[in-house]
Motif scaffolding. Structure first.
Motif, PDB file in Angstrom:
ATOM      1  N   ARG A  64     -20.674  29.399 -19.409  1.00 31.09           N
ATOM      2  CA  ARG A  64     -21.436  28.194 -19.754  1.00 31.09           C
ATOM      3  C   ARG A  64     -20.799  27.558 -20.980  1.00 31.09           C
ATOM      4  N   VAL A  65     -20.441  26.284 -20.866  1.00 29.89           N
ATOM      5  CA  VAL A  65     -19.895  25.517 -21.979  1.00 29.89           C
ATOM      6  C   VAL A  65     -20.887  24.399 -22.278  1.00 29.89           C
ATOM      7  N   VAL A  66     -21.368  24.350 -23.512  1.00 31.41           N
ATOM      8  CA  VAL A  66     -22.396  23.381 -23.897  1.00 31.41           C
ATOM      9  C   VAL A  66     -21.757  22.028 -24.200  1.00 31.41           C
ATOM     10  N   LEU A  67     -22.257  20.979 -23.527  1.00 38.76           N
ATOM     11  CA  LEU A  67     -21.791  19.615 -23.765  1.00 38.76           C
ATOM     12  C   LEU A  67     -22.703  18.886 -24.753  1.00 38.76           C
ATOM     13  N   HIS A  95     -21.162  12.299 -27.399  1.00 35.15           N
ATOM     14  CA  HIS A  95     -21.151  13.656 -27.935  1.00 35.15           C
ATOM     15  C   HIS A  95     -19.716  14.156 -28.101  1.00 35.15           C
ATOM     16  N   THR A  96     -19.559  15.228 -28.856  1.00 39.02           N
ATOM     17  CA  THR A  96     -18.254  15.821 -29.121  1.00 39.02           C
ATOM     18  C   THR A  96     -17.630  16.356 -27.832  1.00 39.02           C
ATOM     19  N   ALA A  97     -16.341  16.132 -27.676  1.00 40.47           N
ATOM     20  CA  ALA A  97     -15.619  16.615 -26.492  1.00 40.47           C
ATOM     21  C   ALA A  97     -15.483  18.128 -26.532  1.00 40.47           C
ATOM     22  N   VAL A  98     -15.492  18.735 -25.347  1.00 44.72           N
ATOM     23  CA  VAL A  98     -15.240  20.171 -25.232  1.00 44.72           C
ATOM     24  C   VAL A  98     -13.988  20.378 -24.374  1.00 44.72           C
ATOM     25  N   ASP A  99     -13.275  21.457 -24.669  1.00 41.82           N
ATOM     26  CA  ASP A  99     -12.040  21.789 -23.966  1.00 41.82           C
ATOM     27  C   ASP A  99     -12.387  22.640 -22.745  1.00 41.82           C
ATOM     28  N   VAL A 100     -12.310  22.045 -21.562  1.00 44.80           N
ATOM     29  CA  VAL A 100     -12.619  22.785 -20.329  1.00 44.80           C
ATOM     30  C   VAL A 100     -11.351  23.306 -19.661  1.00 44.80           C
ATOM     31  N   GLY A 101     -10.208  23.090 -20.289  1.00 47.35           N
ATOM     32  CA  GLY A 101      -8.954  23.526 -19.698  1.00 47.35           C
ATOM     33  C   GLY A 101      -8.500  24.894 -20.162  1.00 47.35           C
ATOM     34  N   LYS A 155     -24.033  10.678 -18.739  1.00 44.16           N
ATOM     35  CA  LYS A 155     -22.858  10.652 -17.877  1.00 44.16           C
ATOM     36  C   LYS A 155     -21.775  11.461 -18.554  1.00 44.16           C
ATOM     37  N   LEU A 156     -20.831  11.940 -17.760  1.00 48.01           N
ATOM     38  CA  LEU A 156     -19.715  12.718 -18.284  1.00 48.01           C
ATOM     39  C   LEU A 156     -18.448  11.882 -18.241  1.00 48.01           C
ATOM     40  N   GLN A 157     -17.642  12.034 -19.274  1.00 53.28           N
ATOM     41  CA  GLN A 157     -16.368  11.347 -19.365  1.00 53.28           C
ATOM     42  C   GLN A 157     -15.274  12.383 -19.622  1.00 53.28           C
ATOM     43  N   ASP A 158     -14.032  12.028 -19.266  1.00 47.58           N
ATOM     44  CA  ASP A 158     -12.926  12.941 -19.516  1.00 47.58           C
ATOM     45  C   ASP A 158     -11.751  12.231 -20.174  1.00 47.58           C
ATOM     46  N   ASN A 159     -10.838  13.056 -20.722  1.00 41.85           N
ATOM     47  CA  ASN A 159      -9.666  12.533 -21.417  1.00 41.85           C
ATOM     48  C   ASN A 159      -8.625  13.649 -21.474  1.00 41.85           C
ATOM     49  N   THR A 160      -7.379  13.289 -21.653  1.00 41.09           N
ATOM     50  CA  THR A 160      -6.327  14.299 -21.777  1.00 41.09           C
ATOM     51  C   THR A 160      -6.281  14.897 -23.180  1.00 41.09           C
ATOM     52  N   THR A 161      -6.870  14.210 -24.161  1.00 45.00           N
ATOM     53  CA  THR A 161      -6.932  14.712 -25.534  1.00 45.00           C
ATOM     54  C   THR A 161      -8.374  14.662 -26.022  1.00 45.00           C
ATOM     55  N   SER A 162      -8.628  15.265 -27.174  1.00 42.37           N
ATOM     56  CA  SER A 162      -9.978  15.257 -27.720  1.00 42.37           C
ATOM     57  C   SER A 162     -10.245  14.045 -28.606  1.00 42.37           C
ATOM     58  N   ASP A 163      -9.270  13.125 -28.714  1.00 47.24           N
ATOM     59  CA  ASP A 163      -9.477  11.901 -29.489  1.00 47.24           C
ATOM     60  C   ASP A 163     -10.713  11.173 -28.978  1.00 47.24           C
ATOM     61  N   THR A 164     -11.382  10.467 -29.848  1.00 40.93           N
ATOM     62  CA  THR A 164     -12.588   9.761 -29.430  1.00 40.93           C
ATOM     63  C   THR A 164     -12.287   8.520 -28.600  1.00 40.93           C
ATOM     64  N   THR A 165     -11.048   8.039 -28.634  1.00 41.67           N
ATOM     65  CA  THR A 165     -10.682   6.889 -27.805  1.00 41.67           C
ATOM     66  C   THR A 165     -10.030   7.381 -26.522  1.00 41.67           C
ATOM     67  N   LYS A 223      -8.602  16.392 -16.063  1.00 44.29           N
ATOM     68  CA  LYS A 223      -8.281  16.289 -17.481  1.00 44.29           C
ATOM     69  C   LYS A 223      -8.883  17.463 -18.243  1.00 44.29           C
ATOM     70  N   ARG A 224      -8.342  17.712 -19.407  1.00 39.04           N
ATOM     71  CA  ARG A 224      -8.702  18.917 -20.159  1.00 39.04           C
ATOM     72  C   ARG A 224     -10.000  18.792 -20.963  1.00 39.04           C
ATOM     73  N   TYR A 225     -10.342  17.593 -21.423  1.00 41.64           N
ATOM     74  CA  TYR A 225     -11.499  17.421 -22.298  1.00 41.64           C
ATOM     75  C   TYR A 225     -12.609  16.637 -21.602  1.00 41.64           C
ATOM     76  N   VAL A 226     -13.830  17.104 -21.790  1.00 40.46           N
ATOM     77  CA  VAL A 226     -15.006  16.459 -21.199  1.00 40.46           C
ATOM     78  C   VAL A 226     -16.038  16.260 -22.300  1.00 40.46           C
ATOM     79  N   ARG A 227     -16.713  15.124 -22.261  1.00 38.56           N
ATOM     80  CA  ARG A 227     -17.819  14.892 -23.191  1.00 38.56           C
ATOM     81  C   ARG A 227     -18.975  14.254 -22.434  1.00 38.56           C
TER      82      ARG A 227
END
Length: 127
Positions: free
Chosen positions: A9-12, A25-31, A60-70, A98-102
């Protein structure tokens, strides 16, 4: 083979003080340490407790290749239906490459106040 005992379990959205405004919310590393993120369906669970002045909360959930907020973008099919009752829960299934989800929380009401908790369940990588 994945079984229930191998899920992590990874808390979002962590339980905390009530949210009164829309929040990214803060991104979490799911990779790191998990099964091929893009090749396996993941489950996210949301529960929320709202005050009487809150008409709804959506997450809603969003993803990104990095943990940057943009650079975060909505994940197709990874939006919870609006929760509209005082104590509510819902779940969704989604995939990301992608590796990061928020989580992004949107609240509505005259003076909204909600305490959401959102988690994603991931299969651990076998060595």
């Amino acid at each position: 083979m994945v079984n229930q005992k191998s899920l992590t379990r990874v808390v979002l959205v962590a339980p905390a003080a009530a949210i009164t405004t829309n929040t990214d919310h803060t991104a979490v590393d799911v990779g790191a340490g998990y099964a091929n993120v893009g090749g396996r369906e993941m489950r996210a669970i949301l529960s929320a407790v709202m005050t009487a002045n809150t008409t709804s909360v959506t997450v809603k959930l969003q993803d990104n290749t990095t943990s940057d907020t943009t650079g975060f973008a909505d994940i197709t099919g990874a939006a919870f239906a609006a929760l509209t009752t005082t104590a509510s829960a819902a779940d969704i299934f989604f995939q990301t490459n992608k590796r990061y989800v928020r989580a992004v929380t949107t609240v509505a009401g005259t003076t909204p106040s909600v305490q959401p908790i959102a988690s994603v369940f991931l299969a651990g990588r076998s060595n």
